[in-house]
Structure formats: structure tokens, C-alpha cells
Write a protein that holds these residues in place. Structure first.
Motif, PDB file in Angstrom:
ATOM      1  N   ASN A   1       0.835  -1.210   0.000  1.00 24.88           N
ATOM      2  CA  ASN A   1       0.000   0.000   0.000  1.00 24.88           C
ATOM      3  C   ASN A   1       0.864   1.253   0.000  1.00 24.88           C
ATOM      4  O   ASN A   1       0.650   2.186  -0.791  1.00 24.88           O
ATOM      5  CB  ASN A   1      -0.919   0.016   1.216  1.00 24.88           C
ATOM      6  CG  ASN A   1      -2.322  -0.477   0.896  1.00 24.88           C
ATOM      7  OD1 ASN A   1      -2.507  -1.358   0.056  1.00 24.88           O
ATOM      8  ND2 ASN A   1      -3.315   0.069   1.585  1.00 24.88           N
TER       9      ASN A   1
ATOM     10  N   LYS B   1       1.109   3.975  -3.050  1.00 26.20           N
ATOM     11  CA  LYS B   1       0.725   5.372  -2.809  1.00 26.20           C
ATOM     12  C   LYS B   1       1.851   6.324  -3.190  1.00 26.20           C
ATOM     13  O   LYS B   1       1.607   7.375  -3.811  1.00 26.20           O
ATOM     14  CB  LYS B   1       0.344   5.570  -1.335  1.00 26.20           C
ATOM     15  CG  LYS B   1      -1.002   5.004  -0.954  1.00 26.20           C
ATOM     16  CD  LYS B   1      -1.415   5.414   0.450  1.00 26.20           C
ATOM     17  CE  LYS B   1      -0.491   4.872   1.505  1.00 26.20           C
ATOM     18  NZ  LYS B   1      -0.913   5.245   2.882  1.00 26.20           N
TER      19      LYS B   1
ATOM     20  N   GLU C   1      -7.279   2.675   1.497  1.00 27.21           N
ATOM     21  CA  GLU C   1      -6.816   4.020   1.836  1.00 27.21           C
ATOM     22  C   GLU C   1      -7.131   4.962   0.684  1.00 27.21           C
ATOM     23  O   GLU C   1      -6.835   4.661  -0.475  1.00 27.21           O
ATOM     24  CB  GLU C   1      -5.316   3.998   2.131  1.00 27.21           C
ATOM     25  CG  GLU C   1      -4.969   3.107   3.334  1.00 27.21           C
ATOM     26  CD  GLU C   1      -3.486   3.094   3.643  1.00 27.21           C
ATOM     27  OE1 GLU C   1      -3.079   3.786   4.582  1.00 27.21           O
ATOM     28  OE2 GLU C   1      -2.737   2.388   2.935  1.00 27.21           O
TER      29      GLU C   1
ATOM     30  N   SER D   1      -7.055   8.916  -1.063  1.00 23.03           N
ATOM     31  CA  SER D   1      -6.359  10.207  -1.146  1.00 23.03           C
ATOM     32  C   SER D   1      -7.215  11.153  -1.969  1.00 23.03           C
ATOM     33  O   SER D   1      -7.520  10.878  -3.145  1.00 23.03           O
ATOM     34  CB  SER D   1      -4.982  10.040  -1.802  1.00 23.03           C
ATOM     35  OG  SER D   1      -4.176   9.150  -1.073  1.00 23.03           O
TER      36      SER D   1
END
Length: 242
Positions: free
Chosen positions: A13, A17, A115, A117
Motif C-alpha cells: 500500500n 501510494k 486508503e 487520497s
């Protein structure tokens, strides 16, 4: 579908990212690794995986989620996608333990960490991290964990499963705006211990009984307590004891 294969990395992850910040990546870019040294689970827990035996990977999904209120819809669709692939493999007694653990025969075989953003234009890039115990057999000290191999007594092709899961993710997330109710119904119908009395523990280590009745649209667990009151709890507020 771009697949980036790594020999070892602390977290797929985190790697994905950072890579997404540094360059323009295509939708559904995948990062997978032979060995993940610091895999992350919900609430910062570690995901321990024996090298070369399991699937540890992350998928970048661009602009699938556009509103804050629909973020947990994505979680639901992802959990259902993994569930559907495992169902196609005839894995028995599958459940989703709130919010995103995958269980078979009441043993944890997988976890999902999503997650998001938010970009300057308000759109959201989503990194979906998935860990699945596939061919690992030794879970010493982890009585609540298992693997596909331990459950059905056969080996699985990791690359085949990776492609199958990513394709199912893509298909379901593309359908999400039109089939949201279907995904929610399937998520809730496979919710671990729904409508059964369960023990829970709060942040102060106080234990109490409750009955899971569902999950709210923003991802909170809905419980009926012993005094017949209905309350909702966030992920960081309670822990299920089983």
C-alpha cells in the motif's frame, strides 16, 4: 493491467501510494510482492505472511469514489468481490467480519485495507490492499487464522488468483453506481455473527454483550445492547471478542 512484482517490500500500500505521487499510473495498477515485511491491517495492526505462500498486493483505483458519503460503498464492493472469487473456488462457510476481514469456517483467511487520497479537484484515488492466506500451513500462535490450503487441502496458483480477484474488483467497482444495493445485501447476508449475541470490548476494556443487526451507510457497526437500545460503533471504538 500493469502488475509490478517485487521481491520484498515493507508495505505494498505504501509503495503504491508513493509511486502514484511520483508518476501517472494507469487505473488498476497492481503491486504484489513475494515477501511483505510490514503489512498493515485495520487500526495499524500487522499482517504477517509467510514469503511465497500467500497473496499480498495492492490495487490503485482512480476516481471510483467521488463523494465522501460513498467511501464505505467501495469497501463493501471490495469485500464482496473477494468473497465471490472464493465462492467460485468452493471455499466453504465464508463470512465477512466487520469491517473487512474475510473468514472461512470462522477462521481469518484474509484482510482488506482501503486508503483514500483526495486530490485537488475533489476526486479520490483509492489504494486497495489485500492479504489472503493461500498456501501457508503453519499458523503457530494464531489460533484464529487459517488458509485456503488448510481448509480445502489443496494448493492454489497465486498468479491465477491475483488476476481473478483484480478482474472481479474491476467488474464490481464499475457496476457499483447501479448495483450498490445488491452489494450491500450480499455484504450484510455474509456478515459474521449477524443477529447473534456477541461479546464486545470498548476502548476502556469494558466488556458488554450486543447483537449485530447490520452496518450503517458510513461503515459503523449497528448493535442492539442488553437494555434493548440501538447504538452504532466505529472501528476504533469496539472490538469483537470471539
Amino acid at each position: 493491467m500493469l502488475v509490478i512484482k517485487l521481491n520484498a517490500i515493507d508495505s505494498t500500500n505504501d509503495y503504491l501510494k508513493q509511486l502514484n505521487k511520483e508518476k501517472t499510473l494507469s487505473d488498476y495498477t497492481v503491486v504484489t510482492t513475494f515477501s511483505q515485511t510490514k503489512g498493515k491491517g485495520q487500526m495499524g495492526s500487522n499482517w504477517i505472511s509467510e514469503p511465497g505462500k500467500n497473496l499480498t498486493f495492492s490495487v490503485l483505483v482512480k476516481d471510483s469514489v467521488t463523494l465522501q458519503s460513498s467511501i464505505f460503498d467501495c469497501n463493501v464492493a471490495v469485500a464482496v468481490s473477494v468473497l465471490e472469487v472464493l465462492q467460485s473456488l468452493k471455499i466453504p462457510n465464508l463470512n465477512i467480519k466487520w469491517p473487512n476481514d474475510i473468514l472461512a469456517e470462522s477462521k481469518k483467511i484474509g484482510g482488506i485495507l482501503i486508503e483514500n487520497s483526495i486530490k485537488a479537484d475533489g476526486m479520490i484515488d483509492t489504494v486497495i490492499g489485500i492479504g489472503l492466506n493461500i498456501n501457508q500451513e503453519d499458523f503457530s500462535g494464531l489460533p484464529s487464522a487459517s488458509s485456503l490450503k488448510n481448509i480445502v487441502e489443496k494448493d492454489f496458483d497465486l498468479e491465477f488468483l491475483l488476476e481473478k480477484i483484480v478482474n472481479q474488483l474491476k467488474s464490481n467497482l464499475n457496476k457499483l453506481p447501479l448495483r450498490k444495493e445488491f452489494f450491500w445485501e450480499k455484504y450484510k447476508s455474509h456478515l459474521f455473527k449477524i443477529n447473534q449475541p456477541m461479546a464486545f470490548e470498548d476502548l476502556n476494556q469494558n466488556r458488554f454483550m450486543g447483537i449485530i443487526t447490520g452496518v450503517s451507510s458510513d461503515g459503523k457497526l449497528e448493535l442492539v445492547l442488553e437494555d434493548d437500545s440501538c447504538q452504532t460503533f466505529g472501528l476504533k471504538e469496539i472490538r469483537m471478542l470471539y
